[in-house]
Design a protein around this motif. Sequence first.
Motif, PDB file in Angstrom:
ATOM      1  N   GLY A 149       0.806  -1.223   0.000  1.00 18.86           N
ATOM      2  CA  GLY A 149       0.000   0.000   0.000  1.00 18.86           C
ATOM      3  C   GLY A 149       0.836   1.268   0.000  1.00 18.86           C
ATOM      4  O   GLY A 149       0.343   2.338   0.341  1.00 18.86           O
ATOM      5  N   GLY A 168       0.056   3.689  -5.330  1.00 17.77           N
ATOM      6  CA  GLY A 168      -1.285   3.448  -5.830  1.00 17.77           C
ATOM      7  C   GLY A 168      -1.498   4.113  -7.169  1.00 17.77           C
ATOM      8  O   GLY A 168      -0.714   4.976  -7.590  1.00 17.77           O
ATOM      9  N   VAL A 196       1.779   6.713  -1.637  1.00 17.06           N
ATOM     10  CA  VAL A 196       0.772   6.823  -0.582  1.00 17.06           C
ATOM     11  C   VAL A 196       1.516   6.845   0.753  1.00 17.06           C
ATOM     12  O   VAL A 196       2.218   5.906   1.082  1.00 17.06           O
ATOM     13  CB  VAL A 196      -0.193   5.610  -0.617  1.00 17.06           C
ATOM     14  CG1 VAL A 196      -1.249   5.733   0.465  1.00 17.06           C
ATOM     15  CG2 VAL A 196      -0.831   5.469  -1.992  1.00 17.06           C
ATOM     16  N   THR A 243      -7.414  -2.432 -10.389  1.00 13.67           N
ATOM     17  CA  THR A 243      -6.863  -2.711  -9.061  1.00 13.67           C
ATOM     18  C   THR A 243      -7.602  -3.889  -8.439  1.00 13.67           C
ATOM     19  O   THR A 243      -8.742  -4.182  -8.793  1.00 13.67           O
ATOM     20  CB  THR A 243      -6.956  -1.489  -8.125  1.00 13.67           C
ATOM     21  OG1 THR A 243      -8.326  -1.088  -8.016  1.00 13.67           O
ATOM     22  CG2 THR A 243      -6.090  -0.338  -8.601  1.00 13.67           C
ATOM     23  N   GLU A 280      -5.411  -3.084  -2.791  1.00  9.61           N
ATOM     24  CA  GLU A 280      -4.525  -2.128  -3.455  1.00  9.61           C
ATOM     25  C   GLU A 280      -5.065  -0.709  -3.315  1.00  9.61           C
ATOM     26  O   GLU A 280      -6.265  -0.499  -3.144  1.00  9.61           O
ATOM     27  CB  GLU A 280      -4.353  -2.484  -4.934  1.00  9.61           C
ATOM     28  CG  GLU A 280      -3.606  -3.784  -5.125  1.00  9.61           C
ATOM     29  CD  GLU A 280      -3.414  -4.156  -6.574  1.00  9.61           C
ATOM     30  OE1 GLU A 280      -2.490  -4.945  -6.831  1.00  9.61           O
ATOM     31  OE2 GLU A 280      -4.173  -3.689  -7.447  1.00  9.61           O
ATOM     32  N   LYS A 281      -4.168   0.255  -3.413  1.00 13.11           N
ATOM     33  CA  LYS A 281      -4.526   1.670  -3.257  1.00 13.11           C
ATOM     34  C   LYS A 281      -4.820   2.306  -4.608  1.00 13.11           C
ATOM     35  O   LYS A 281      -4.207   1.965  -5.615  1.00 13.11           O
ATOM     36  CB  LYS A 281      -3.389   2.443  -2.585  1.00 13.11           C
ATOM     37  CG  LYS A 281      -3.066   1.980  -1.183  1.00 13.11           C
ATOM     38  CD  LYS A 281      -4.142   2.404  -0.227  1.00 13.11           C
ATOM     39  CE  LYS A 281      -3.698   2.142   1.216  1.00 13.11           C
ATOM     40  NZ  LYS A 281      -4.681   2.551   2.180  1.00 13.11           N
ATOM     41  N   TYR A 282      -5.756   3.250  -4.583  1.00  9.80           N
ATOM     42  CA  TYR A 282      -6.063   4.045  -5.769  1.00  9.80           C
ATOM     43  C   TYR A 282      -6.562   5.405  -5.317  1.00  9.80           C
ATOM     44  O   TYR A 282      -6.993   5.585  -4.182  1.00  9.80           O
ATOM     45  CB  TYR A 282      -7.104   3.349  -6.657  1.00  9.80           C
ATOM     46  CG  TYR A 282      -8.495   3.329  -6.073  1.00  9.80           C
ATOM     47  CD1 TYR A 282      -9.428   4.314  -6.402  1.00  9.80           C
ATOM     48  CD2 TYR A 282      -8.883   2.333  -5.181  1.00  9.80           C
ATOM     49  CE1 TYR A 282     -10.705   4.299  -5.853  1.00  9.80           C
ATOM     50  CE2 TYR A 282     -10.154   2.307  -4.641  1.00  9.80           C
ATOM     51  CZ  TYR A 282     -11.060   3.295  -4.980  1.00  9.80           C
ATOM     52  OH  TYR A 282     -12.324   3.285  -4.429  1.00  9.80           O
ATOM     53  N   GLN A 283      -6.492   6.365  -6.231  1.00  6.38           N
ATOM     54  CA  GLN A 283      -6.917   7.724  -5.921  1.00  6.38           C
ATOM     55  C   GLN A 283      -8.381   7.884  -6.334  1.00  6.38           C
ATOM     56  O   GLN A 283      -8.757   7.615  -7.479  1.00  6.38           O
ATOM     57  CB  GLN A 283      -6.042   8.715  -6.685  1.00  6.38           C
ATOM     58  CG  GLN A 283      -6.260  10.141  -6.281  1.00  6.38           C
ATOM     59  CD  GLN A 283      -5.347  11.068  -7.068  1.00  6.38           C
ATOM     60  OE1 GLN A 283      -5.238  10.950  -8.279  1.00  6.38           O
ATOM     61  NE2 GLN A 283      -4.710  11.978  -6.379  1.00  6.38           N
ATOM     62  N   TRP A 325      -6.734   8.931  -1.084  1.00  7.44           N
ATOM     63  CA  TRP A 325      -6.306   7.568  -1.348  1.00  7.44           C
ATOM     64  C   TRP A 325      -7.299   6.611  -0.721  1.00  7.44           C
ATOM     65  O   TRP A 325      -7.668   6.766   0.440  1.00  7.44           O
ATOM     66  CB  TRP A 325      -4.912   7.313  -0.801  1.00  7.44           C
ATOM     67  CG  TRP A 325      -3.852   7.985  -1.596  1.00  7.44           C
ATOM     68  CD1 TRP A 325      -3.146   9.095  -1.242  1.00  7.44           C
ATOM     69  CD2 TRP A 325      -3.388   7.620  -2.889  1.00  7.44           C
ATOM     70  NE1 TRP A 325      -2.267   9.431  -2.232  1.00  7.44           N
ATOM     71  CE2 TRP A 325      -2.389   8.540  -3.266  1.00  7.44           C
ATOM     72  CE3 TRP A 325      -3.716   6.599  -3.777  1.00  7.44           C
ATOM     73  CZ2 TRP A 325      -1.721   8.468  -4.484  1.00  7.44           C
ATOM     74  CZ3 TRP A 325      -3.049   6.529  -4.994  1.00  7.44           C
ATOM     75  CH2 TRP A 325      -2.069   7.448  -5.335  1.00  7.44           C
ATOM     76  N   GLN A 326      -7.721   5.633  -1.487  1.00  5.89           N
ATOM     77  CA  GLN A 326      -8.660   4.627  -1.023  1.00  5.89           C
ATOM     78  C   GLN A 326      -8.029   3.251  -1.168  1.00  5.89           C
ATOM     79  O   GLN A 326      -7.155   3.048  -2.003  1.00  5.89           O
ATOM     80  CB  GLN A 326      -9.950   4.672  -1.867  1.00  5.89           C
ATOM     81  CG  GLN A 326     -10.662   6.003  -1.847  1.00  5.89           C
ATOM     82  CD  GLN A 326     -11.224   6.325  -0.474  1.00  5.89           C
ATOM     83  OE1 GLN A 326     -11.795   5.471   0.199  1.00  5.89           O
ATOM     84  NE2 GLN A 326     -11.051   7.569  -0.047  1.00  5.89           N
ATOM     85  N   THR A 327      -8.505   2.321  -0.357  1.00  3.36           N
ATOM     86  CA  THR A 327      -8.085   0.935  -0.487  1.00  3.36           C
ATOM     87  C   THR A 327      -9.201   0.193  -1.194  1.00  3.36           C
ATOM     88  O   THR A 327     -10.360   0.245  -0.778  1.00  3.36           O
ATOM     89  CB  THR A 327      -7.821   0.309   0.892  1.00  3.36           C
ATOM     90  OG1 THR A 327      -6.809   1.078   1.561  1.00  3.36           O
ATOM     91  CG2 THR A 327      -7.356  -1.129   0.759  1.00  3.36           C
ATOM     92  N   ARG A 328      -8.868  -0.468  -2.266  1.00  3.11           N
ATOM     93  CA  ARG A 328      -9.863  -1.191  -3.048  1.00  3.11           C
ATOM     94  C   ARG A 328     -10.463  -2.306  -2.211  1.00  3.11           C
ATOM     95  O   ARG A 328      -9.765  -3.034  -1.513  1.00  3.11           O
ATOM     96  CB  ARG A 328      -9.197  -1.760  -4.308  1.00  3.11           C
ATOM     97  CG  ARG A 328     -10.076  -2.646  -5.161  1.00  3.11           C
ATOM     98  CD  ARG A 328     -11.096  -1.847  -5.959  1.00  3.11           C
ATOM     99  NE  ARG A 328     -12.059  -2.694  -6.611  1.00  3.11           N
ATOM    100  CZ  ARG A 328     -11.994  -3.099  -7.869  1.00  3.11           C
ATOM    101  NH1 ARG A 328     -10.978  -2.724  -8.628  1.00  3.11           N
ATOM    102  NH2 ARG A 328     -12.929  -3.876  -8.364  1.00  3.11           N
TER     103      ARG A 328
END
Length: 130
Positions: free
Chosen positions: A41, A44, A54, A102, A106-109, A115-118
């Motif tokens: 993490g 991302g 992140v 993702t 996994e992290k994404y914007q 930042w969010q965690t899928r």
Amino acid sequence: MTKGLTKAALTGAVFALALGGIAAPAYAQRDPAYAAARAAGQVGEKMDGYLGIVGAETAELRRLVNDINIKRRAVYSERAQATNATIEEYALTAGCQAILATTPGEKYQAPDGSWQTRTSAPPMRDSRCP
């Protein structure tokens, strides 16, 4: 570029991504440091099509992210030209696809920049995503 041409360019970019995939992540996945940072993490997918850090940044993490983003920009430039899109338009489309790809954990914007965690749910994506 008119709205119709922009939509056509982005549609072309989506098809190019579907056929060719996102080349830069394929390069990066060969790098165990990238895989470890992604799994932890520390990095991302960003909405703009590039990889982001992140949390806490280290020199090694910055080097890794910069290297991957340089490769991505080269691919985006080539493919944008082939689809009559701007690099930014193509990168946004690639970002939309990378975020969609993702996996849970996994992290994404998110569209608001956070930042969010899928999770198992679909990721939050920008309204401009095709």
